[in-house]
Scaffold this active site. Sequence first.
Site, PDB file in Angstrom:
ATOM      1  N   SER A  31      -3.276  -5.224  -2.636  1.00 16.36           N
ATOM      2  CA  SER A  31      -4.199  -4.087  -2.741  1.00 16.36           C
ATOM      3  C   SER A  31      -5.601  -4.599  -3.073  1.00 16.36           C
ATOM      4  CB  SER A  31      -3.734  -3.146  -3.851  1.00 16.36           C
ATOM      5  OG  SER A  31      -3.903  -3.784  -5.110  1.00 16.36           O
ATOM      6  N   ASP A  45      -2.927  -3.552   1.557  1.00 17.77           N
ATOM      7  CA  ASP A  45      -2.429  -2.233   1.171  1.00 17.77           C
ATOM      8  C   ASP A  45      -3.614  -1.309   0.842  1.00 17.77           C
ATOM      9  OD1 ASP A  45      -0.458  -0.380   0.459  1.00 17.77           O
ATOM     10  OD2 ASP A  45      -0.353  -1.072  -1.620  1.00 17.77           O
ATOM     11  N   ASP A  78      -6.804   3.170   5.090  1.00 16.79           N
ATOM     12  CA  ASP A  78      -6.358   4.435   4.503  1.00 16.79           C
ATOM     13  C   ASP A  78      -7.477   5.465   4.579  1.00 16.79           C
ATOM     14  OD1 ASP A  78      -5.405   6.537   3.094  1.00 16.79           O
ATOM     15  OD2 ASP A  78      -4.832   5.412   1.310  1.00 16.79           O
ATOM     16  N   ALA A  85       7.415   4.679  -2.802  1.00 16.23           N
ATOM     17  CA  ALA A  85       8.868   4.770  -2.650  1.00 16.23           C
ATOM     18  C   ALA A  85       9.640   4.093  -3.779  1.00 16.23           C
ATOM     19  CB  ALA A  85       9.268   4.180  -1.297  1.00 16.23           C
ATOM     20  N   SER A  86       8.986   3.879  -4.909  1.00 16.30           N
ATOM     21  CA  SER A  86       9.728   3.312  -6.044  1.00 16.30           C
ATOM     22  C   SER A  86      10.682   4.353  -6.615  1.00 16.30           C
ATOM     23  CB  SER A  86       8.764   2.838  -7.136  1.00 16.30           C
ATOM     24  OG  SER A  86       8.310   1.531  -6.835  1.00 16.30           O
ATOM     25  N   ILE A 143       7.055  -0.714  -2.140  1.00 15.26           N
ATOM     26  CA  ILE A 143       7.542  -0.727  -3.527  1.00 15.26           C
ATOM     27  C   ILE A 143       6.629  -1.591  -4.386  1.00 15.26           C
ATOM     28  CG2 ILE A 143       9.477  -1.438  -5.016  1.00 15.26           C
ATOM     29  CD1 ILE A 143      11.206  -0.799  -2.379  1.00 15.26           C
ATOM     30  N   ASP A 144       6.057  -0.983  -5.372  1.00 13.74           N
ATOM     31  CA  ASP A 144       5.227  -1.714  -6.334  1.00 13.74           C
ATOM     32  C   ASP A 144       5.660  -1.379  -7.769  1.00 13.74           C
ATOM     33  OD1 ASP A 144       3.316  -3.087  -7.697  1.00 13.74           O
ATOM     34  OD2 ASP A 144       1.606  -1.922  -7.014  1.00 13.74           O
ATOM     35  N   SER A 145       5.700  -0.084  -8.089  1.00 10.04           N
ATOM     36  CA  SER A 145       5.971   0.317  -9.486  1.00 10.04           C
ATOM     37  C   SER A 145       7.276  -0.265 -10.020  1.00 10.04           C
ATOM     38  CB  SER A 145       6.002   1.840  -9.599  1.00 10.04           C
ATOM     39  OG  SER A 145       4.744   2.361  -9.262  1.00 10.04           O
TER      40      SER A 145
HETATM   41  P1  13P Z   1       5.154   2.920  -5.758  1.00 12.64           P
HETATM   42  O1  13P Z   1       4.115   3.233  -6.785  1.00 12.64           O
HETATM   43  O2  13P Z   1       6.145   4.040  -5.631  1.00 12.64           O
HETATM   44  O3  13P Z   1       5.822   1.615  -5.996  1.00 12.64           O
HETATM   45  O4  13P Z   1       4.411   2.829  -4.335  1.00 12.64           O
HETATM   46  C1  13P Z   1       3.760   1.651  -3.959  1.00 12.64           C
HETATM   47  C2  13P Z   1       2.936   1.843  -2.747  1.00 12.64           C
HETATM   48  O5  13P Z   1       3.015   2.817  -2.028  1.00 12.64           O
HETATM   49  C3  13P Z   1       1.995   0.765  -2.403  1.00 12.64           C
HETATM   50  O6  13P Z   1       1.174   1.106  -1.340  1.00 12.64           O
HETATM   51  O1  G3H Z   2      -0.207   2.163  -3.861  1.00 14.26           O
HETATM   52  C1  G3H Z   2      -0.828   1.416  -4.608  1.00 14.26           C
HETATM   53  C2  G3H Z   2      -0.192   0.164  -5.083  1.00 14.26           C
HETATM   54  O2  G3H Z   2       0.814   0.415  -6.028  1.00 14.26           O
HETATM   55  C3  G3H Z   2      -1.221  -0.783  -5.575  1.00 14.26           C
HETATM   56  O3  G3H Z   2      -1.685  -0.419  -6.823  1.00 14.26           O
HETATM   57  O4  G3H Z   2      -4.147  -0.432  -6.574  1.00 14.26           O
HETATM   58  O5  G3H Z   2      -3.050  -0.653  -8.839  1.00 14.26           O
HETATM   59  O6  G3H Z   2      -2.944  -2.544  -7.183  1.00 14.26           O
HETATM   60  P1  G3H Z   2      -3.065  -1.058  -7.388  1.00 14.26           P
HETATM   61 ZN    ZN Z   3       0.716   3.209  -1.254  1.00 15.42          ZN
END
Ligand code: 13P
Ligand code: G3H
Ligand code: ZN
Length: 312
Positions: free
Chosen positions: A50, A83, A105, A216-217, A258-260
Amino acid sequence: MPLVTTKEMFKKAYEGGYAIGAFNVNNMEIVQGIADAAIELNSPIILQVSAGARKYAKHNYLVKLVEAVLVEAPDLPIALHLDHGADFEICKSCIDGGFTSVMIDGSHHDFETNIELTKKVVEYAHERGVVVEAELGRLAGIEDAVNVSAADAAYTQPDEVEEFVTRTGVDSLAIAIGTSHGAYKFKPGTNPQLRFDILAEIEKRIPKFPIVLHGASSVPQEFVKIINEHGGALKDAIGVPEDQLRQAARSAVCKINIDSDLRLGMTAGIREVMWTKPEVFDPRDYLKVGRANVKTVVMHKIKDVLGSEGKA
Ligand code: 13P
Ligand code: G3H
Ligand code: ZN
């Protein structure tokens, strides 16, 4: 092999009824945790960065960390993706700087502006062999680069997708069907339900076209518990039910973000060590536990949610 685009990955995923995990990377331990899982399960992956990650770790460090995975696993298909690119400039910088895929985006712009911006990125990217993801509809959630209140969230309108895809020439499309960003998605005790009816409608309008799910977390409750039992203060919340993500992965959804869940795993590991062993001051002692949790999360996603095990 060098970094790949998502083109071949998505084609196989679409035909095979599975999805590719797109995992956010911010530091070495996260890259290693994800890579270890993908290598062990022989799964293709997308590593995504990101704007916040680039600011934190710097573009070149992240590119080199991801390239190191190619040395460890020369046969694994890996795409490096931007991202939530907010404008043409950040997309250009990533295209010029070694990424194989970027997201523009434009979802917060009006339809025509989103088309115009996406088209400009697509033209620049395609001339250089890079693929582009765009977004229609708005997900709720708060992250560095994404800040949309629940009231402003909007499902993707199936009526718009065909025109958008045709006019922009984009390679994949992120849609809003009820997922949301961050660790505080839905109230505990509620029954979150993705709008599979909208997904089916979209699939009808743009057959064989790869769809992306952001936000999608699933917010693993075991990690929330560990965090809160070791000095953390996370609020109660639940994520996207994994059985629904599995269902989505069987359809036109080819990429699941998936990030969270990785953040929760990493934090749970670090907190546990810090809290139970206050004498520890070697960062390796807690980072390795966080890294192991990241690997556990990704193994589970690949095997039980995405269905991409053995597809490399
Ligand atoms: P989560 O916060 O659900 O993991 O989503 C991550 C995401 O969409 C990154 O672009
Ligand atoms: O959808 C966003 C991602 O979880 C990235 O988050 O902008 O805090 O790195 P961030
Ligand atoms: Zn996202």
